[in-house]
Design a protein around this motif. Structure first.
Motif, PDB file in Angstrom:
ATOM      1  N   TYR A  76       9.253 -14.336 -10.654  1.00 24.17           N
ATOM      2  CA  TYR A  76      10.410 -13.090 -10.718  1.00 24.17           C
ATOM      3  C   TYR A  76      11.230 -13.834 -10.628  1.00 24.17           C
ATOM      4  CZ  TYR A  76       8.260 -12.017  -6.293  1.00 24.17           C
ATOM      5  OH  TYR A  76       7.272 -10.958  -5.195  1.00 24.17           O
ATOM      6  N   TYR A  97      16.576 -17.633  -3.139  1.00 25.45           N
ATOM      7  CA  TYR A  97      14.977 -17.212  -3.849  1.00 25.45           C
ATOM      8  C   TYR A  97      14.457 -18.958  -3.609  1.00 25.45           C
ATOM      9  CZ  TYR A  97      10.907 -15.188  -3.375  1.00 25.45           C
ATOM     10  OH  TYR A  97       9.073 -13.787  -2.277  1.00 25.45           O
ATOM     11  N   SER A 171       6.861 -16.011  -0.686  1.00 25.82           N
ATOM     12  CA  SER A 171       5.969 -14.091  -0.631  1.00 25.82           C
ATOM     13  C   SER A 171       5.193 -14.939  -1.704  1.00 25.82           C
ATOM     14  CB  SER A 171       7.664 -13.484  -1.005  1.00 25.82           C
ATOM     15  OG  SER A 171       7.189 -12.572  -1.029  1.00 25.82           O
ATOM     16  N   TYR A 172       5.790 -14.411  -2.671  1.00 24.40           N
ATOM     17  CA  TYR A 172       4.567 -14.438  -3.432  1.00 24.40           C
ATOM     18  C   TYR A 172       4.672 -15.896  -3.929  1.00 24.40           C
ATOM     19  CZ  TYR A 172       2.320 -12.677  -8.357  1.00 24.40           C
ATOM     20  OH  TYR A 172       0.850 -12.358  -9.125  1.00 24.40           O
ATOM     21  N   MET A 197       2.510 -14.336   0.678  1.00 27.35           N
ATOM     22  CA  MET A 197       1.193 -13.011   0.244  1.00 27.35           C
ATOM     23  C   MET A 197       0.178 -13.387   0.837  1.00 27.35           C
ATOM     24  SD  MET A 197       2.815 -11.288  -2.533  1.00 27.35           S
ATOM     25  CE  MET A 197       1.727 -10.032  -2.811  1.00 27.35           C
ATOM     26  N   ASP A 205       1.364  -7.254   1.582  1.00 29.96           N
ATOM     27  CA  ASP A 205       2.376  -5.666   1.002  1.00 29.96           C
ATOM     28  C   ASP A 205       1.553  -5.075   0.669  1.00 29.96           C
ATOM     29  OD1 ASP A 205       3.468  -9.195  -0.136  1.00 29.96           O
ATOM     30  OD2 ASP A 205       5.054  -7.678   0.743  1.00 29.96           O
ATOM     31  N   TRP A 206       0.186  -4.711   0.350  1.00 32.26           N
ATOM     32  CA  TRP A 206       0.278  -3.144  -0.275  1.00 32.26           C
ATOM     33  C   TRP A 206      -0.637  -2.261   1.308  1.00 32.26           C
ATOM     34  CZ3 TRP A 206       2.274  -4.884  -3.972  1.00 32.26           C
ATOM     35  CH2 TRP A 206       2.178  -5.704  -4.715  1.00 32.26           C
ATOM     36  N   ASN A 216       6.416   0.651  -2.085  1.00 32.52           N
ATOM     37  CA  ASN A 216       6.460  -0.958  -2.478  1.00 32.52           C
ATOM     38  C   ASN A 216       5.689  -0.369  -3.420  1.00 32.52           C
ATOM     39  OD1 ASN A 216       7.333  -3.271  -1.078  1.00 32.52           O
ATOM     40  ND2 ASN A 216       5.116  -3.666  -0.213  1.00 32.52           N
ATOM     41  N   TYR A 219       8.044  -1.638  -6.618  1.00 33.76           N
ATOM     42  CA  TYR A 219       8.039  -3.164  -7.057  1.00 33.76           C
ATOM     43  C   TYR A 219       6.733  -3.063  -7.599  1.00 33.76           C
ATOM     44  CZ  TYR A 219       6.365  -8.002  -6.489  1.00 33.76           C
ATOM     45  OH  TYR A 219       5.964  -8.991  -7.031  1.00 33.76           O
ATOM     46  N   GLU A 306       7.224  -8.248   5.549  1.00 34.29           N
ATOM     47  CA  GLU A 306       6.745  -8.266   4.322  1.00 34.29           C
ATOM     48  C   GLU A 306       5.288  -8.612   4.179  1.00 34.29           C
ATOM     49  OE1 GLU A 306       8.618  -9.022   1.087  1.00 34.29           O
ATOM     50  OE2 GLU A 306      10.719  -7.492   1.641  1.00 34.29           O
ATOM     51  N   ASP A 307       5.789 -10.363   4.802  1.00 34.58           N
ATOM     52  CA  ASP A 307       4.213 -10.400   4.992  1.00 34.58           C
ATOM     53  C   ASP A 307       3.867 -11.388   6.246  1.00 34.58           C
ATOM     54  OD1 ASP A 307       4.536 -11.503   1.271  1.00 34.58           O
ATOM     55  OD2 ASP A 307       3.092 -10.252   1.857  1.00 34.58           O
ATOM     56  N   HIS A 337      11.111 -12.300   6.890  1.00 32.94           N
ATOM     57  CA  HIS A 337      10.608 -12.698   5.627  1.00 32.94           C
ATOM     58  C   HIS A 337      12.037 -13.361   4.504  1.00 32.94           C
ATOM     59  CE1 HIS A 337       7.834 -12.033   2.148  1.00 32.94           C
ATOM     60  NE2 HIS A 337       8.520 -12.450   0.959  1.00 32.94           N
ATOM     61  N   TYR A 457      17.067  -6.410  -1.634  1.00 30.40           N
ATOM     62  CA  TYR A 457      17.432  -7.457  -1.013  1.00 30.40           C
ATOM     63  C   TYR A 457      18.588  -8.154  -1.056  1.00 30.40           C
ATOM     64  CZ  TYR A 457      12.122  -7.657  -1.012  1.00 30.40           C
ATOM     65  OH  TYR A 457      11.149  -7.464  -1.348  1.00 30.40           O
TER      66      TYR A 457
HETATM   67  N1  PG9 Z   1       5.757 -10.432  -0.466  1.00 28.28           N
HETATM   68  C1  PG9 Z   1       6.887  -9.762  -1.743  1.00 28.28           C
HETATM   69  C2  PG9 Z   1       7.069  -8.283  -1.836  1.00 28.28           C
HETATM   70  C3  PG9 Z   1       5.582  -7.816  -3.426  1.00 28.28           C
HETATM   71  C4  PG9 Z   1       4.730  -7.234  -2.771  1.00 28.28           C
HETATM   72  C5  PG9 Z   1       5.484  -6.265  -3.091  1.00 28.28           C
HETATM   73  C6  PG9 Z   1       6.970  -5.996  -2.174  1.00 28.28           C
HETATM   74  C7  PG9 Z   1       7.417  -6.967  -1.903  1.00 28.28           C
HETATM   75  C8  PG9 Z   1       7.846 -10.740  -2.616  1.00 28.28           C
HETATM   76  O1  PG9 Z   1       7.129 -11.417  -3.221  1.00 28.28           O
HETATM   77  O2  PG9 Z   1       8.697 -10.896  -2.657  1.00 28.28           O
END
Ligand code: PG9
Length: 636
Positions: A76, A97, A171-172, A197, A205-206, A216, A219, A306-307, A337, A457
């Motif tokens: 990111y 973040y 998250s990621y 994740m 997330d998926w 998503n 995203y 989200e996760d 999250h 966000y």
């Molecule tokens: N887990 C969050 C995310 C990943 C994929 C799609 C939407 C959100 C993130 O990493 O921010």
């Protein structure tokens, strides 16, 4: 050319007025509280990764000496996460973040943020949550090897370091500290995955149990269409409910945005079921096979929009290997999250009586990082499990999870039946009747009050709060079944994952089942009047019915036949207080967060045609129940 010369002659000659942007400018931050270095770190395959290193300086301008390194690897934009703010103060550079800025700045860590392979200023090819070297990823590199090589370079090229590296992220960026645990570098002393994740198909997330998280799509579009996320999702419809409904299937909406050209989206489309593509990259499964070499603090948010699956799944996978009881910590807070690095006093309308985010950072994160990254720091006094109990609004220090206490109580799976008269009851119903509703894909149940905004966000966005929205909106709908207990005269405490056991039929040949476990507040709440009658979900999730026999084998549902549907709801640590009631809601759509089930069996719902979407009549039988992890024993 002659033509160009002629045009030059014809052009009017104005006086020069020099640009006010110099051809080259080098920022000066000599008096800033940190020194910023940007380096391209070579990986074992020669690809170089863009890495920002912020070295703190003391008030005399002296560089930190023998400081621990805190590493975050991100898709990111490392630059964007470490921008050189006007003040030049390190804290102002670590807002947002991943950064528990108070802990990182006040404890003088060297902060390192790196663009993952293939993103922003790093070289190489980007692969979403790059699977580990193996059946899916034949290359010799993955996020584990890139983290190893990065740490190896840092401890050799950052003289201010004490040779100890920690990694943390949300998250990621929480997936990365987990991948770092695979063949970890010896200088990696601690890992803090927050809201990571872990399994994109099962509950992150998926998909959730096979239902696609359609909101998503933007995203995936922005994250994979370019290295620098320069292509932004566009929409000319204010309410996402309208945008997604008019498009029809997720595949059609994606096609309208040119996404069929995006390889990751192609993979999602090609793998709607829980096949080896998803199973072989589920991080909890990967780590279950790895020796436990690095201390880990898993941070979980009870209302993680989200996760909500990842941290607990990893805890279950690696805790059994923690024979010393010192390698794995779990923290669970009443957060959305990532809220653990911000103000944790409230979430939406729900108040927790204290800043739970600050408490986590001061009493758990700060001492835990210090223990492993600072020379001569004391052992952190952090319990194996630190869990916030919602309802009672108190922190618990526990030896393991799930647990209601450390001694004198037990967690007892207790059926809460969906009984006659729309009653939620701990008494098994005598009748085998049921309750029906019509599920119409043309009028899916909104997952929150409309107009529904895109996943965002920003300061005024409320996406992060949707799990604590008042569920009254849904309970009034004729396509939502609502079962409610009598008013409680004694507290009911739950600790763990409620298990859904539906017995249901449909006139269709496929169906989604959404189940919500809800705390209904008293009709009047003197201290907070707006909470009167509030319906707070403490655990809710969805199951795509085609997977009722197995997540890897979608099968049509036999119409008009009562069948069992079993699935797990997210972890709860909650007290239903006296005066409250326990509610269960059941519905068959949760839109547009999840794509609609056409309710006729098709090979791939993401490619369903308009004619596939049909009304269906659902019937839920009174033998259905939600098994609650009720804490019983003294004082309960
Ligand atoms: N887990 C969050 C995310 C990943 C994929 C799609 C939407 C959100 C993130 O990493 O921010």
């Amino acid at each position: 050319s002659a033509g160009a010369a002629a045009r030059q002659d014809a052009a009017p000659q104005y006086p020069s007025y020099p640009s006010e942007t110099p051809a080259k400018f080098t920022p000066v931050n000599a008096d800033a509280d940190f020194e910023r270095r940007e380096v391209m770190i070579p990986m074992r395959d020669g690809v170089k990764l863009h890495t920002v290193i912020l070295i703190p300086k003391n008030l005399n301008g002296d560089h930190a000496k023998k400081a621990g390194i805190l590493l975050t690897r991100t898709p990111y934009d490392a630059d964007g996460m470490t921008t050189l703010a006007q003040s030049g103060h390190m804290e102002s550079n670590l807002e947002g973040y991943d950064n528990a800025a108070d802990v990182i700045v006040e404890d003088g860590y060297i902060r390192v943020v790196q663009d993952v392979r293939g993103k922003y200023h790093s070289e190489g090819d980007y692969v979403m949550n790059r699977p580990p070297h193996g059946p899916i990823n034949p290359t010799p590199v993955d996020d584990a090897t890139d983290t190893y090589d990065t740490i190896d370079w840092l401890v050799k090229h950052v003289p201010e370091s004490n040779g100890k590296v920690g990694t943390l992220g949300i998250s990621y960026d929480g997936f990365e500290p987990l991948m770092a645990l695979i063949h970890p570098h010896p200088a990696l002393k601690v890992s803090v995955p927050m809201n990571p994740m872990v399994d994109g198909w099962m509950g992150d997330d998926w998909f959730h149990h096979g239902a696609f998280r359609e909101q998503n799509l933007p995203y995936i579009y922005e994250q994979t269409a370019s290295r620098g996320n320069s292509y932004k999702w566009w929409s000319n419809v204010h309410d996402d409910y309208d945008l997604y409904l008019r498009a029809g299937s997720a595949g059609e909406l994606a096609r309208e945005h040119g996404m069929e050209k995006l390889p990751f989206w192609q993979k999602v489309l090609a793998h709607p079921a829980y096949d080896s593509f998803w199973q072989d990259q589920a991080v909890d499964k990967l780590l279950a096979k790895e020796p436990l070499k690095v201390p880990v603090m898993l941070v979980h948010s009870l209302w993680d929009q989200e996760d909500i699956y990842g941290a607990i799944a990893v805890y279950k996978a690696i805790k059994p290997k923690d024979t010393s009881g010192t390698m794995v910590k779990l923290v669970m807070g009443p957060w959305h999250h990532g809220q653990e690095i911000g103000d944790g006093s409230s979430l939406g309308a729900i108040k927790f009586g204290s800043d739970t985010g600050r408490y986590f950072r001061e009493h758990m994160l700060r001492p835990y990082l210090a223990q492993y990254l600072k020379n001569d720091a004391p052992k952190a006094d952090v319990a194996p499990v630190t869990a916030f109990q919602t309802g009672s609004n108190r922190w618990e220090n526990l030896r393991h999870w799930p647990a209601g206490c450390n001694s004198g109580c037990a967690v007892k799976p207790t059926p809460l039946y969906l009984g006659d008269g729309m009653k939620a009851t701990f008494t098994k119903p005598a009748d085998d009747g049921g309750d029906s509703y019509v599920s119409d894909p043309a009028h899916p149940v909104p997952f929150r009050a409309r107009p529904i905004q895109p996943v965002a966000y920003g300061e005024h966005d409320t996406w992060a709060q949707w799990l604590v929205d008042d569920q009254r909106e849904a309970s009034g709908r004729t396509d939502v079944l609502t079962y409610t207990s009598d008013v409680l005269t004694a507290p009911v405490t739950i600790a763990g994952e409620p298990q859904v056991h539906l017995t249901a039929s449909t006139t269709g040949t496929d169906s989604d089942w959404v189940v919500k476990l809800i705390d209904v507040y008293p009709d009047e709440v003197a201290a907070q009047p707006e909470m009167g009658g509030y319906q707070l979900a403490v655990a809710m999730d969805i199951l795509r019915g085609r997977y009722r026999q197995g997540f890897d084998k979608p099968e049509p549902i036999k119409a008009n036949t009562p069948l069992p549907y079993t699935f797990t709801l997210p972890t709860a640590n909650h007290v239903f207080l006296p005066g409250h009631r326990i509610m269960v809601q059941v519905q068959s759509s949760w839109f547009p967060l999840y794509d609609r089930n056409p309710q006729t069996f098709v090979p791939n719902i993401m490619l369903a045609r308009p004619t596939d979407y049909r009304k269906a009549t659902q019937e839920v039988f009174h033998s259905s129940y939600v098994e609650l992890p009720v804490v019983s024993g003294k004082g309960y």
